[in-house]
Enzyme design. Sequence first.
Site, PDB file in Angstrom:
ATOM      1  N   CYS A  83      -0.548   4.373   2.236  1.00 23.38           N
ATOM      2  CA  CYS A  83      -0.639   4.316   3.694  1.00 23.38           C
ATOM      3  C   CYS A  83      -0.149   2.955   4.204  1.00 23.38           C
ATOM      4  CB  CYS A  83      -2.032   4.696   4.204  1.00 23.38           C
ATOM      5  SG  CYS A  83      -3.447   3.869   3.456  1.00 23.38           S
ATOM      6  N   SER A  84      -1.026   2.021   4.522  1.00 23.18           N
ATOM      7  CA  SER A  84      -0.563   0.735   5.061  1.00 23.18           C
ATOM      8  C   SER A  84      -1.636  -0.333   4.950  1.00 23.18           C
ATOM      9  CB  SER A  84      -0.171   0.890   6.522  1.00 23.18           C
ATOM     10  OG  SER A  84      -1.302   1.293   7.274  1.00 23.18           O
ATOM     11  N   CYS A  85      -2.548  -0.202   3.987  1.00 26.41           N
ATOM     12  CA  CYS A  85      -3.645  -1.141   3.840  1.00 26.41           C
ATOM     13  C   CYS A  85      -3.110  -2.569   3.735  1.00 26.41           C
ATOM     14  CB  CYS A  85      -4.484  -0.817   2.612  1.00 26.41           C
ATOM     15  SG  CYS A  85      -5.175   0.853   2.642  1.00 26.41           S
TER      16      CYS A  85
ATOM     17  N   CYS B  98       0.886  -1.158   0.000  1.00 23.80           N
ATOM     18  CA  CYS B  98       0.000   0.000   0.000  1.00 23.80           C
ATOM     19  C   CYS B  98       0.927   1.213   0.000  1.00 23.80           C
ATOM     20  CB  CYS B  98      -0.922   0.018   1.211  1.00 23.80           C
ATOM     21  SG  CYS B  98      -1.951   1.511   1.288  1.00 23.80           S
TER      22      CYS B  98
END
Lengths: 239, 190
Positions: free
Chosen positions: B101-103, B98
């Site tokens: 962000c950090s999905c 991702c």
Amino acid sequence: MDSMHDLGGRQGFGEVQPEEDEPVFHHRWEACVYTLVNQMMGRGVIRNVDQFRHAIERIEPRAYLGHGYYGRWLGGLENLLTESGVLDPARLELLVKEKGGRVDDLVAARPSPEPDRVPPTESAGAGRAVTDAPRFSVGQPVRTRATSVSTHTRLPAYARGRLGRIVSLQGGWVFPDTNAHGRGENPQHLYCVRFSGEELWGDEAEPGQSVHLDLFESYLAALDTPSVEEPEQKEPENE
Amino acid sequence: MSDHSPQAIRAEALESLLVEQGLISEAAVDETIALFNDRVGPLNGALVVARAWTDPAFRQALLEDATAAIEPFDFKGGEVQRLVVVENTPEIHNVVVCTLCSCYPWALLGLPPTWYKDPAYRSRIVREPRKVLSEFGLEVSADKEVRVWDSSAEVRYLVLPERPPGTEDLDVEALSALVPREAMIGVAVL
């Protein structure tokens, strides 16, 4: 928004550094931030996940790169708590000082003096029915929006103005670009789009590479005329 | 677990204020820590992988509609609203990121490791995946295609690694114990 979070393709960061047997939380304060965010989402103080993501995107850029993952969450959380009136920033500063915080410590939060008014979300989850038929179909070549926007968006800069091909239809979803700002859910069709390495990175691209992105319909346009060059791509085999 | 960084001080100050305002209980943080410390056994994703390796009908269902295929497992913890499973083959290697962000597929793999969320991985895996993978110790041969999946919306991705040879006699439980999260992100193979 063209802030530090849009990292795809940026150069200079060096080797990835995995930590062996890494704990879920390195320090109690990380677990604390995680818990606070979950509780504030549960209580509806944080109105939706798009708003929260954007609140993180708005933190001080050097903090974004230097404060770590939960430092970023802390900044986003503080933005929203201050903007919603739940948190009195003066009280926080006083308490931080009492606990040994220094006046010149970089603070990630940058609450807006004129924050968006975001309404509470009624439904769980972001999937929504979209009444209009999808504009694009599997196999169709498309070009992504070339321009930058200052709002929250989920089109990364590295994929702007690029030729891709629709790989699959991913259903209808709340549109983050407006939902983050309280300008409505405006559900749209979502598409998985494939880009060749060459299309994104030119001659320097590694051979046999592709990048797939899930992109909203309004990020995409059909190619104008049949004479526009289509990207040379191997057909995906197991989509 | 003590830390005197500015972020630690600020987070603790914020926690105190919110406890004072009755918006959070002190116990809630301890509960979070306990929840993650008590987790034992292979990740949920590993069970899905092992089942796919041993059950061809399940594997097909997983590749066609992973969200529906995993529903009977009733995994909890970070709702995956739509899951896509991408299969490694002799011709194709898949890897997930991702960049924005950090999905991450929480319900299947738990919370992501720090490296997944940090700038080096997020910036480089879309641009030079083979180089990054080789830094993880994984050399992908030049005749293989590398597909990077950037989780830019609410769809979550899980890599179905190739089943290693010599595991034909192992049952689902034993197989699932072999599958590390790195293989399901795509930075390792078995």
